[in-house]
Design a protein around this motif. Structure first.
Motif, PDB file in Angstrom:
ATOM      1  N   TYR A  28      10.906  37.593  51.080  1.00 18.85           N
ATOM      2  CA  TYR A  28      10.347  38.456  52.121  1.00 18.85           C
ATOM      3  C   TYR A  28      11.271  39.639  52.378  1.00 18.85           C
ATOM      4  N   PHE A  29      12.567  39.363  52.541  1.00 18.10           N
ATOM      5  CA  PHE A  29      13.519  40.452  52.784  1.00 18.10           C
ATOM      6  C   PHE A  29      13.619  41.377  51.569  1.00 18.10           C
ATOM      7  N   SER A  30      13.537  40.783  50.391  1.00 20.06           N
ATOM      8  CA  SER A  30      13.618  41.588  49.170  1.00 20.06           C
ATOM      9  C   SER A  30      12.456  42.571  49.086  1.00 20.06           C
ATOM     10  N   GLU A  31      11.270  42.103  49.419  1.00 20.75           N
ATOM     11  CA  GLU A  31      10.094  42.980  49.397  1.00 20.75           C
ATOM     12  C   GLU A  31      10.116  43.964  50.555  1.00 20.75           C
ATOM     13  N   ARG A  32      10.594  43.498  51.708  1.00 24.42           N
ATOM     14  CA  ARG A  32      10.627  44.351  52.908  1.00 24.42           C
ATOM     15  C   ARG A  32      11.522  45.561  52.691  1.00 24.42           C
ATOM     16  N   TYR A  33      12.658  45.350  52.008  1.00 25.57           N
ATOM     17  CA  TYR A  33      13.628  46.431  51.842  1.00 25.57           C
ATOM     18  C   TYR A  33      13.680  46.985  50.416  1.00 25.57           C
ATOM     19  N   GLN A  34      12.794  46.437  49.565  1.00 25.05           N
ATOM     20  CA  GLN A  34      12.740  46.886  48.159  1.00 25.05           C
ATOM     21  C   GLN A  34      14.137  46.822  47.525  1.00 25.05           C
ATOM     22  N   SER A  35      14.758  45.663  47.704  1.00 26.22           N
ATOM     23  CA  SER A  35      16.113  45.453  47.196  1.00 26.22           C
ATOM     24  C   SER A  35      16.175  44.133  46.440  1.00 26.22           C
ATOM     25  N   ALA A  36      17.154  44.023  45.564  1.00 26.20           N
ATOM     26  CA  ALA A  36      17.333  42.797  44.784  1.00 26.20           C
ATOM     27  C   ALA A  36      17.783  41.650  45.693  1.00 26.20           C
ATOM     28  N   LYS A  37      17.420  40.425  45.311  1.00 17.92           N
ATOM     29  CA  LYS A  37      17.800  39.261  46.110  1.00 17.92           C
ATOM     30  C   LYS A  37      19.321  39.106  46.191  1.00 17.92           C
ATOM     31  N   SER A  38      20.008  39.534  45.146  1.00 16.78           N
ATOM     32  CA  SER A  38      21.472  39.449  45.166  1.00 16.78           C
ATOM     33  C   SER A  38      22.044  40.339  46.272  1.00 16.78           C
ATOM     34  N   SER A  39      21.451  41.516  46.466  1.00 18.12           N
ATOM     35  CA  SER A  39      21.898  42.419  47.530  1.00 18.12           C
ATOM     36  C   SER A  39      21.570  41.841  48.900  1.00 18.12           C
ATOM     37  N   ILE A  40      20.390  41.211  48.997  1.00 23.01           N
ATOM     38  CA  ILE A  40      19.991  40.577  50.257  1.00 23.01           C
ATOM     39  C   ILE A  40      20.957  39.446  50.599  1.00 23.01           C
TER      40      ILE A  40
END
Length: 282
Positions: A28-40
């Protein structure tokens, strides 16, 4: 939305604070911020360290396909001491003692800053307990129950003294008031609780514990379970209580021939996590 890390951290922190005790997936956070899961994951590590250093809550990671991260509100010892100190100061004002050994607290229960802080403290005590609902008796316990429930994202169940046509069929029980020794009635809609639900009982004031005991009996009528009991203020003189294993934030001692009540800390420090130390009453 694509954000810089600084903005992402602020938005993610705000989101977690608004959704306590809810598991939020990394996807969810990855899609919300258009960022990789590693960054999340790196962002969540920063937030976790900040939450713990500021003693405002835990950030718990749950592994697996249905896992994610869960924010668990918590109040640190320093804030607990400040809150109880402020409440003691407010409650020892003159003319707060009412006939029958009660304490006027309506003004304090009507202030969001106080009531929300009290709710977070009670939620801290039961941070590791599985809770499905918060129960209280009408009427002054209602804002307190909602404050606790908001920290756990669970519903509030309100026990009333008489049934209302808008609530459908109800369960009614009689209980004995611990202070007056009179038989009283409490009712609860049949749809309020599910079988095996774990319920936290919360109230604003307790003398002998008759109302608490009555709510315990009500929960048993539904085949549910009492997960804990918490009260804002208990009286010191009414001993023994009709219930045990309850949390009290403050304790009222009624002095002889004096209009100013004496307020002490309750037993809440005995229930907080072991790293807390019970300070001397001020």
């Amino acid at each position: 939305m694509k954000l810089k890390r600084s903005s992402r951290l602020v938005d993610m922190t705000a989101y977690l604070l608004r959704h306590p005790q809810q598991v939020i997936s990394l996807s969810y956070f990855s899609e919300r911020y258009q960022s990789a899961k590693s960054s999340i994951s790196e962002d969540l590590t920063i937030i976790k360290e900040n939450f713990e250093s500021q003693e405002i809550g835990r950030l718990q990671t749950q592994a697996g396909a249905a896992g994610g991260v869960c924010y668990m509100p918590y109040m640190g010892l320093a804030e607990v001491e400040r809150l109880l100190g402020t409440l003691r100061q407010q409650m020892t004002q003159k003319d707060r003692l009412l006939p029958g050994g009660y304490l006027y607290m309506t003004d304090l229960l009507g202030k969001p800053a106080y009531i929300n802080a009290i709710g977070r403290l009670i939620a801290s005590v039961f941070i590791d307990e599985k809770l499905d609902a918060v129960m209280t008796m009408e009427t002054k316990g209602i804002p307190l129950a909602y404050a606790v429930a908001s920290q756990r994202s669970i519903p509030v169940v309100i026990v009333r003294r008489s049934s209302k046509v808008t609530e459908g069929s109800t369960v009614s029980i009689n209980y004995i008031s611990g202070s007056s020794k009179r038989i009283q009635t409490m009712v609860l809609p049949r749809r309020s609780l599910k079988e095996h639900a774990r319920v936290l009982i919360v109230d604003d004031f307790m003398k002998a514990g008759g109302t608490m005991k009555g709510m315990t009996s009500m929960i048993q009528e539904f085949g549910a379970e009492v997960a804990g009991m918490a009260v804002l203020v208990e009286t010191k003189e009414e001993q023994p209580k009709l219930v045990d294993r309850y949390v009290s934030l403050l304790k009222l001692a009624i002095p002889d021939r004096q209009e100013t009540p004496i307020i002490e800390n309750g037993n809440v420090y005995d229930w907080l996590p072991k790293q807390h130390v019970n300070p001397t009453n001020v």
